[in-house]
Scaffold this motif. Structure first.
Motif, PDB file in Angstrom:
ATOM      1  N   LYS A  15       0.999  -1.389   0.342  1.00  0.00           N
ATOM      2  CA  LYS A  15      -0.220   0.110   0.204  1.00  0.00           C
ATOM      3  C   LYS A  15       0.833   0.826   0.481  1.00  0.00           C
ATOM      4  CE  LYS A  15      -3.926   2.292   2.248  1.00  0.00           C
ATOM      5  NZ  LYS A  15      -4.742   2.145   3.696  1.00  0.00           N
ATOM      6  N   GLU A  16       1.869   1.179   1.123  1.00  0.00           N
ATOM      7  CA  GLU A  16       2.636   2.607   0.669  1.00  0.00           C
ATOM      8  C   GLU A  16       3.715   2.793  -0.597  1.00  0.00           C
ATOM      9  OE1 GLU A  16       2.182   1.131   5.160  1.00  0.00           O
ATOM     10  OE2 GLU A  16       2.519   0.316   2.869  1.00  0.00           O
ATOM     11  N   TRP A  17       3.486   1.926  -0.959  1.00  0.00           N
ATOM     12  CA  TRP A  17       3.970   2.211  -2.494  1.00  0.00           C
ATOM     13  C   TRP A  17       3.338   2.184  -3.502  1.00  0.00           C
ATOM     14  CZ3 TRP A  17       7.982  -3.064  -2.181  1.00  0.00           C
ATOM     15  CH2 TRP A  17       8.763  -3.446  -1.006  1.00  0.00           C
ATOM     16  N   GLY A  18       2.543   2.700  -3.244  1.00  0.00           N
ATOM     17  CA  GLY A  18       0.856   2.813  -3.976  1.00  0.00           C
ATOM     18  C   GLY A  18       1.546   4.045  -5.081  1.00  0.00           C
ATOM     19  N   ASP A  19       1.241   4.921  -4.559  1.00  0.00           N
ATOM     20  CA  ASP A  19       1.679   6.098  -5.323  1.00  0.00           C
ATOM     21  C   ASP A  19       3.494   6.330  -6.172  1.00  0.00           C
ATOM     22  OD1 ASP A  19      -0.630   7.551  -3.954  1.00  0.00           O
ATOM     23  OD2 ASP A  19       0.622   8.540  -2.513  1.00  0.00           O
ATOM     24  N   HIS A  20       4.154   5.653  -6.092  1.00  0.00           N
ATOM     25  CA  HIS A  20       5.389   5.575  -6.525  1.00  0.00           C
ATOM     26  C   HIS A  20       5.125   5.040  -7.779  1.00  0.00           C
ATOM     27  CE1 HIS A  20       9.540   5.917  -7.712  1.00  0.00           C
ATOM     28  NE2 HIS A  20       9.294   3.509  -7.459  1.00  0.00           N
ATOM     29  N   TRP A  21       4.933   3.849  -7.511  1.00  0.00           N
ATOM     30  CA  TRP A  21       4.760   2.683  -9.144  1.00  0.00           C
ATOM     31  C   TRP A  21       3.678   2.978  -9.813  1.00  0.00           C
ATOM     32  CZ3 TRP A  21       0.665  -0.260 -10.549  1.00  0.00           C
ATOM     33  CH2 TRP A  21      -0.480  -1.087 -10.083  1.00  0.00           C
ATOM     34  N   ARG A  22       2.664   3.911  -9.662  1.00  0.00           N
ATOM     35  CA  ARG A  22       1.445   4.172 -10.440  1.00  0.00           C
ATOM     36  C   ARG A  22       1.842   5.586 -10.626  1.00  0.00           C
ATOM     37  NH1 ARG A  22      -3.944   2.302  -8.987  1.00  0.00           N
ATOM     38  NH2 ARG A  22      -3.899   1.111  -6.996  1.00  0.00           N
ATOM     39  N   GLU A  23       3.436   5.919 -10.653  1.00  0.00           N
ATOM     40  CA  GLU A  23       3.187   7.403 -11.053  1.00  0.00           C
ATOM     41  C   GLU A  23       4.420   6.936 -12.249  1.00  0.00           C
ATOM     42  OE1 GLU A  23       5.588   9.777  -8.383  1.00  0.00           O
ATOM     43  OE2 GLU A  23       3.460  10.361  -7.758  1.00  0.00           O
ATOM     44  N   THR A  24       4.621   5.797 -12.569  1.00  0.00           N
ATOM     45  CA  THR A  24       6.163   4.956 -13.535  1.00  0.00           C
ATOM     46  C   THR A  24       5.315   4.609 -14.603  1.00  0.00           C
ATOM     47  OG1 THR A  24       5.657   2.684 -13.024  1.00  0.00           O
ATOM     48  CG2 THR A  24       7.352   4.397 -11.648  1.00  0.00           C
ATOM     49  N   ILE A  25       4.015   4.316 -14.719  1.00  0.00           N
ATOM     50  CA  ILE A  25       3.132   4.172 -15.959  1.00  0.00           C
ATOM     51  C   ILE A  25       2.007   5.121 -15.735  1.00  0.00           C
ATOM     52  CG2 ILE A  25       4.357   2.403 -17.107  1.00  0.00           C
ATOM     53  CD1 ILE A  25       2.221  -0.018 -15.842  1.00  0.00           C
ATOM     54  N   PRO A  26       1.746   5.159 -17.027  1.00  0.00           N
ATOM     55  CA  PRO A  26       0.146   6.488 -17.656  1.00  0.00           C
ATOM     56  C   PRO A  26      -1.643   4.872 -16.534  1.00  0.00           C
ATOM     57  CG  PRO A  26       0.952   5.332 -19.800  1.00  0.00           C
ATOM     58  CD  PRO A  26       1.867   5.401 -18.329  1.00  0.00           C
ATOM     59  N   ILE A  27      -1.486   5.024 -15.914  1.00  0.00           N
ATOM     60  CA  ILE A  27      -2.575   3.488 -15.151  1.00  0.00           C
ATOM     61  C   ILE A  27      -3.791   3.405 -15.716  1.00  0.00           C
ATOM     62  CG2 ILE A  27      -3.284   2.727 -13.323  1.00  0.00           C
ATOM     63  CD1 ILE A  27      -0.893   1.568 -13.308  1.00  0.00           C
ATOM     64  N   ASP A  28      -4.315   5.447 -15.410  1.00  0.00           N
ATOM     65  CA  ASP A  28      -5.485   5.226 -16.211  1.00  0.00           C
ATOM     66  C   ASP A  28      -5.546   5.189 -17.981  1.00  0.00           C
ATOM     67  OD1 ASP A  28      -6.326   5.381 -13.538  1.00  0.00           O
ATOM     68  OD2 ASP A  28      -6.295   7.869 -13.568  1.00  0.00           O
ATOM     69  N   GLU A  29      -4.778   5.410 -18.306  1.00  0.00           N
ATOM     70  CA  GLU A  29      -4.526   5.227 -20.042  1.00  0.00           C
ATOM     71  C   GLU A  29      -4.439   4.292 -20.611  1.00  0.00           C
ATOM     72  OE1 GLU A  29      -1.687   6.534 -23.684  1.00  0.00           O
ATOM     73  OE2 GLU A  29      -1.490   7.780 -21.735  1.00  0.00           O
ATOM     74  N   LEU A  30      -3.642   2.723 -19.564  1.00  0.00           N
ATOM     75  CA  LEU A  30      -3.343   1.760 -20.288  1.00  0.00           C
ATOM     76  C   LEU A  30      -5.032   0.651 -20.015  1.00  0.00           C
ATOM     77  CD1 LEU A  30      -0.106   1.267 -18.876  1.00  0.00           C
ATOM     78  CD2 LEU A  30      -0.685   1.568 -21.656  1.00  0.00           C
ATOM     79  N   PHE A  31      -5.904   0.934 -18.526  1.00  0.00           N
ATOM     80  CA  PHE A  31      -5.676  -0.236 -18.216  1.00  0.00           C
ATOM     81  C   PHE A  31      -7.846   0.294 -17.600  1.00  0.00           C
ATOM     82  CE2 PHE A  31      -1.445  -0.863 -16.495  1.00  0.00           C
ATOM     83  CZ  PHE A  31      -1.570  -1.762 -16.789  1.00  0.00           C
ATOM     84  N   HIS A  32      -8.774  -1.401 -17.819  1.00  0.00           N
ATOM     85  CA  HIS A  32      -9.780  -1.009 -17.407  1.00  0.00           C
ATOM     86  C   HIS A  32     -10.109  -0.961 -16.113  1.00  0.00           C
ATOM     87  CE1 HIS A  32      -9.339  -1.748 -22.238  1.00  0.00           C
ATOM     88  NE2 HIS A  32     -10.860  -1.075 -21.754  1.00  0.00           N
ATOM     89  N   VAL A  33      -9.079  -2.072 -15.617  1.00  0.00           N
ATOM     90  CA  VAL A  33      -9.364  -2.684 -14.103  1.00  0.00           C
ATOM     91  C   VAL A  33      -7.759  -3.116 -13.577  1.00  0.00           C
ATOM     92  CG1 VAL A  33     -10.093  -4.507 -12.582  1.00  0.00           C
ATOM     93  CG2 VAL A  33     -11.085  -4.114 -14.683  1.00  0.00           C
TER      94      VAL A  33
END
Length: 247
Positions: free
Chosen positions: A152-170
């Motif tokens: 959980k505490e690493w979430g902000d970091h790894w989510r910033e490395t790739i365009p999450i919302d653009e790539l994934f439906h889920v």
């Protein structure tokens, strides 16, 4: 409804979704080189991985940091790393457990400063060809999901490395849903949220245990190795075979 989807999965040849792992698939492999840290600190080979993760081959690397063909995902449910990745404890509590167990596992107190420096120096890159392939799949009408064992505490970091919302439906993060690979329930949850049967998906992961669990549910799977271009070629081959009705 879920049982019906699983039962129907063996009857479906057309792939409707591709589900990716994050670490070692979108990112470069993590924790490579930890064997050198063990050697430098005088810890027994494999002991640091055992201490941190409860598995001396965790994330598919051996005590020298070299790649392994399999293993590394099945952590005991009573180990703190399992609890951390399923959101039962936080990172601070996990670190405290590591400190407490260190003498029994590595034979001495853990030099936390050296370990934290290893993490800070650990090269973490992005496999941009995988990012581009996921984007293309979505633009072609394929459902695209992400299933990651994470903290959980690493979430902000790894989510910033790739365009999450653009790539994934889920996006399914183990620390948010309380389940982690290779638990079959977390694969079923991912498929349910994508609205597909397991057999209508391809799963891409760098860990053999996770791949085996996916295949046991009837999912097609690509075991991601050291070369991301080879892995994407294998994914394309699976998609082509299913489109041609050969699987």
């Amino acid at each position: 409804d879920r049982a019906a989807r699983i039962g129907a999965s063996t009857l479906r040849a057309v792939i409707e979704a591709v589900i990716f792992d994050y670490g070692g698939v979108f990112s470069s492999p993590l924790f490579r080189g930890i064997g050198a840290l063990e050697t430098r600190m005088g810890y027994p080979p494999g002991s640091l991985l055992e201490l941190l993760f409860g598995d001396s081959t965790y994330v598919g690397i051996d005590s020298r940091g070299a790649g392994l063909v399999g293993g590394g995902a099945t952590v005991a449910e009573d180990h703190d790393w399992y609890k951390l990745e399923t959101g039962q404890i936080g990172l601070a509590e996990w670190y405290e457990g590591v400190r407490r167990r260190a003498p029994d596992v590595i034979g001495t107190e853990l030099d936390m400063g050296a370990y934290l420096q290893f993490l800070a120096d650990m090269p973490v890159g992005v496999h941009w060809n995988v990012v581009h392939r996921a984007r293309a799949l979505r633009s072609e009408g394929m459902k695209v999901g992400l299933l990651t064992n994470n903290v959980k505490e690493w979430g902000d970091h790894w989510r910033e490395t790739i365009p999450i919302d653009e790539l994934f439906h889920v996006v399914i993060d183990s620390s948010e849903v309380g389940m982690r690979k290779p638990d079959p329930r977390v694969y079923e949850l991912t498929c349910d949220r994508l609205g597909i049967a397991p057999g209508a998906s391809v799963f891409v992961d760098d860990n053999a245990d996770n791949i085996a669990a996916a295949r046991a549910l009837g999912m097609q799977a690509v075991h991601f190795g050291d070369d991301p271009f080879v892995a994407m070629d294998e994914l394309d081959a699976v998609l082509a075979e299913t489109r041609n009705g050969t699987k």
